[in-house]
Design a protein around this motif. Sequence first.
Motif: not given
Length: 167
Positions: A96-102, A104-114
């Motif tokens: 579950s910790a590894c899935l949470m890290g994945i 978080l990493l995916a959301s960080l990579l896909k995010s764009a500044p508002v």
Amino acid sequence: MITIIFYILAAITLGTAILTVMSKNPVHSAVYMIICFFSISGHFLLLNALFLAVVNVVVYAGAIMVLLLFTLMLMNLSEQHEPKKKVISRIAATISACLMGIVLLASLLKSAPVIETYKAEGFDYQSVNVIGEVLLNEYLVPFEFASILLLTAMIGAVLISKREKKA
């Protein structure tokens, strides 16, 4: 210079956060968390959010951690009282910790500044007067709910820590 200070504070924050989770002694874990809170206050200072830095030190590193340390010391927790975790629960926690890290990493990579551009309006949003007016006008009910929640947690900690008399 600010970049170097940021990286030093980030290393302290991440290091003490990992030590907080990994420490076997609960008192050491609480001390690591206090250091983590102070380094987060340093990040707030770098962002020029002076009010948040002071509130973080006073509320979290001060009041909440003192409450936590008193609770830990009253309950007298030690390694002998804690049962060993089963292997399946350790594996589930790791997965579950590894899935949470994945995630978080995916959301960080896909995010764009508002906000693409920043316009200064000449209004000081960090002043204590503005924060006090907003907190005590618009957000009065959630503010009071938070205070009731903290009071309930403190009463619960005291009740849990009381020893039952043996007959």
